[in-house]
Design a protein around this motif. Structure first.
Motif, PDB file in Angstrom:
ATOM      1  N   GLY A  77      -3.337   2.408  -2.925  1.00 11.86           N
ATOM      2  CA  GLY A  77      -2.157   3.154  -2.484  1.00 11.86           C
ATOM      3  C   GLY A  77      -1.791   4.260  -3.453  1.00 11.86           C
ATOM      4  O   GLY A  77      -1.465   5.380  -3.032  1.00 11.86           O
TER       5      GLY A  77
ATOM      6  N   ALA B 163       1.992   4.453  -3.078  1.00  8.04           N
ATOM      7  CA  ALA B 163       1.550   5.780  -2.643  1.00  8.04           C
ATOM      8  C   ALA B 163       2.609   6.825  -2.946  1.00  8.04           C
ATOM      9  O   ALA B 163       2.304   7.935  -3.405  1.00  8.04           O
ATOM     10  CB  ALA B 163       1.233   5.757  -1.150  1.00  8.04           C
TER      11      ALA B 163
ATOM     12  N   MET C 293      -4.289  -3.126  -2.805  1.00  9.30           N
ATOM     13  CA  MET C 293      -3.304  -2.318  -2.096  1.00  9.30           C
ATOM     14  C   MET C 293      -2.545  -1.413  -3.064  1.00  9.30           C
ATOM     15  O   MET C 293      -2.298  -0.232  -2.785  1.00  9.30           O
ATOM     16  CB  MET C 293      -2.307  -3.219  -1.353  1.00  9.30           C
ATOM     17  N   GLN C 294      -2.179  -1.952  -4.223  1.00  9.57           N
ATOM     18  CA  GLN C 294      -1.432  -1.160  -5.205  1.00  9.57           C
ATOM     19  C   GLN C 294      -2.260   0.017  -5.710  1.00  9.57           C
ATOM     20  O   GLN C 294      -1.797   1.168  -5.704  1.00  9.57           O
ATOM     21  CB  GLN C 294      -1.028  -2.037  -6.390  1.00  9.57           C
TER      22      GLN C 294
ATOM     23  N   LEU D 164       0.832  -1.202   0.000  1.00 12.68           N
ATOM     24  CA  LEU D 164       0.000   0.000   0.000  1.00 12.68           C
ATOM     25  C   LEU D 164       0.868   1.256   0.000  1.00 12.68           C
ATOM     26  O   LEU D 164       0.576   2.230  -0.705  1.00 12.68           O
ATOM     27  CB  LEU D 164      -0.915  -0.003   1.229  1.00 12.68           C
ATOM     28  N   LEU D 165       1.962   1.235   0.762  1.00  9.78           N
ATOM     29  CA  LEU D 165       2.784   2.434   0.954  1.00  9.78           C
ATOM     30  C   LEU D 165       3.698   2.718  -0.238  1.00  9.78           C
ATOM     31  O   LEU D 165       3.887   3.887  -0.611  1.00  9.78           O
ATOM     32  CB  LEU D 165       3.623   2.281   2.220  1.00  9.78           C
TER      33      LEU D 165
ATOM     34  N   GLY E  74      -2.067   7.964  -2.167  1.00  7.57           N
ATOM     35  CA  GLY E  74      -0.813   8.700  -2.097  1.00  7.57           C
ATOM     36  C   GLY E  74      -0.852   9.980  -2.900  1.00  7.57           C
ATOM     37  O   GLY E  74      -0.406  11.041  -2.436  1.00  7.57           O
TER      38      GLY E  74
END
Length: 483
Positions: A422, A295, A418-419, A291-292, A426
């Motif tokens: 994110g 972002a 998540m991709q 996820l991060l 982000g």
């Protein structure tokens, strides 16, 4: 006697016929189709961004309305990915991939023919639905098709290179198409490739064993609305502000819906997302990292694109090619990682890759109105491309290792959720940071003010990467050299 001989010779043939195929007849061509599908849906998230000025001029979009051409795709795509992944487990992954690509292709054609803003936004929403149906089944087909660890690692490496590099390739392709044709070509380009996938997939891709079950509609509704609400809340925060009632209301609704989703899944007999996928410490940490990382990556793409055009005066074509080193390094890293992970383990890549990403972003915090491409932007792109290429493959392998075949669609759907979430979150968060940094000119020229905003946003993106690295070290704890 003759019956025994016949039975003895026929038994192996019967066993071979009953045994499910491990690989498709032409695994190389099947993988090429799967990767082409993934590239289409990822590339479409950014290929339109360079065409936005032309779209605004032709269809007379307002400034606020124009942002929805980009955001509606991410919103629908991210919101429906979990449903698409679980539906593939139940209804058939190849079937869902083919249907999703067909819908995506039709929506692309209608988007290219759009004559007013409403039609284009509707077409982009339909593209998001098609992408959400097809995308989670691409990775699930790779996981179920390639059982041998080395082959699976190489296939996931190619898949990850498409996922990580697709955004940069989208900018290059968008610059080429809009410079030599028109903005409509960025929509029409999907049609021939989509038709080829729809026609060839039933012949080249093996349909894995289906797992008949009831589709978890309660989980699907709460997950879709909750994920979409969260993405929309961040998008709203970037435009209306964090304290706006509409922003706070969207966040509250998203939190309630996602909490309801978790409670529902805990009691569902056939859950949309088996919660035990998240109870595994390594996999849960991997999902958070997944996820991060996008972002910060999508935010970097967005702001560097704006800097090159607004401050350095690059054309769309030149801007696209400015990202070529980054795209090439992502592809090279994603190709090399599957060959190196069996030898050295995932630890050097999951530690070293984010460090390179963090260093590249810290360099971008030093840009000003006088920073050039060769001395200021290119070194960051080299670090960023190398770091992304060597991070995404080991991380995907870590997340998907040990997943049961009947749950590969749910696991890969969660990974891609998540991709995409994110990337959307982000970009929205960094837009808010950028807006706050540029709210008070303080005697700066427009170019200096814009560069200051980009520098501040890249500092926030570096903080996101630092949290991702801390998660890898403290939670994922990747393996060193394998036995």
């Amino acid at each position: 006697m003759s019956e025994n001989i016949i039975t003895r010779h026929a038994a192996p043939a019967v066993e071979r016929a009953a045994k499910p195929e491990v690989r498709p007849p032409r695994p190389g061509l099947a993988l090429a189709l799967i990767l082409a599908c993934q590239l289409m849906v990822v590339l479409d998230a950014t290929v339109v961004s360079i065409a936005l000025p032309g779209i605004q001029r032709t269809l007379h979009f307002s400034a606020a309305g124009l942002s929805w051409v980009q955001n509606i795709y991410l919103l629908v795509f991210g919101g429906l990915l979990l449903l698409g992944g679980r539906a593939g487990d139940i209804l058939g992954r190849r079937r869902l991939l083919t249907f999703g690509v067909a819908l995506f292709t039709l929506a692309s054609l209608l988007g290219g023919l759009a004559t007013n803003p409403g039609l284009l936004i509707a077409a982009r929403a339909a593209q998001g639905v098609g992408a959400a149906i097809a995308a989670p089944n691409t990775l699930a087909l790779i996981v179920s098709t390639y059982q041998e660890p080395a082959r699976r690692a190489r296939a996931i490496g190619l898949f990850s290179s498409m996922s990580a590099g697709g955004a940069a390739v989208g900018m290059i392709l968008g610059g080429l198409l809009t410079s030599y044709f028109s903005w409509r070509s960025v929509m029409f380009i999907n049609v021939p490739f989509g038709l080829a996938i729809v026609l060839l997939a039933p012949r080249l891709i093996r349909e894995p064993e289906r797992h008949p079950s009831r589709l978890d509609l309660g989980g699907a509704i709460t997950a879709t609305l909750g994920t979409s609400g969260l993405v929309y809340a961040f998008i709203r925060a970037a435009t209306a502000g964090w304290s706006a009632p509409s922003t706070l209301g969207c966040f509250a609704a998203a939190v309630l819906l996602l909490a309801g989703f978790v409670l529902w899944e805990a009691r569902a007999a056939k859950p949309l997302l088996p919660l035990h996928l998240l109870t595994d410490r390594v996999r849960a940490g991997g999902y958070l990292t997944m996820l991060l990382l996008p972002a910060s990556m999508f935010g970097m793409f967005f702001f560097v694109t704006q800097y090159l055009q607004n401050v350095l005066g690059y054309s769309p074509l030149r801007t696209g090619f400015a990202f070529l080193p980054l795209a090439l390094l992502i592809f090279v890293g994603a190709r090399l990682a599957p060959r190196l992970v069996p030898r050295y383990g995932t630890r050097p890549f999951l530690y070293g890759g984010p460090v390179l990403l963090l260093t590249g972003l810290l360099l971008l915090t030093r840009i000003s109105a006088h920073t050039g491409y060769a001395g200021g932007i290119l070194p960051s792109m080299v670090l960023f491309g190398t770091g992304a290429g060597f991070t995404m493959v080991p991380l995907s392998i870590t997340i998907l290792s040990g997943v049961r075949p009947e749950e590969s669609g749910a696991a890969s759907g969660t990974l891609q959720t998540m991709q995409q979430a994110g990337g959307a979150l982000g970009t929205a968060v960094l837009l808010t940071v950028f807006s706050a940094a540029t709210r008070h000119p303080a005697g700066r020229t427009p170019h200096a003010l814009f560069a200051h905003g980009v520098s501040t946003a890249m500092g926030a993106a570096a903080l996101v990467i630092a949290v991702a690295l801390l998660t890898i070290v403290a939670v994922v704890r990747p393996q060193g050299r394998p036995r």
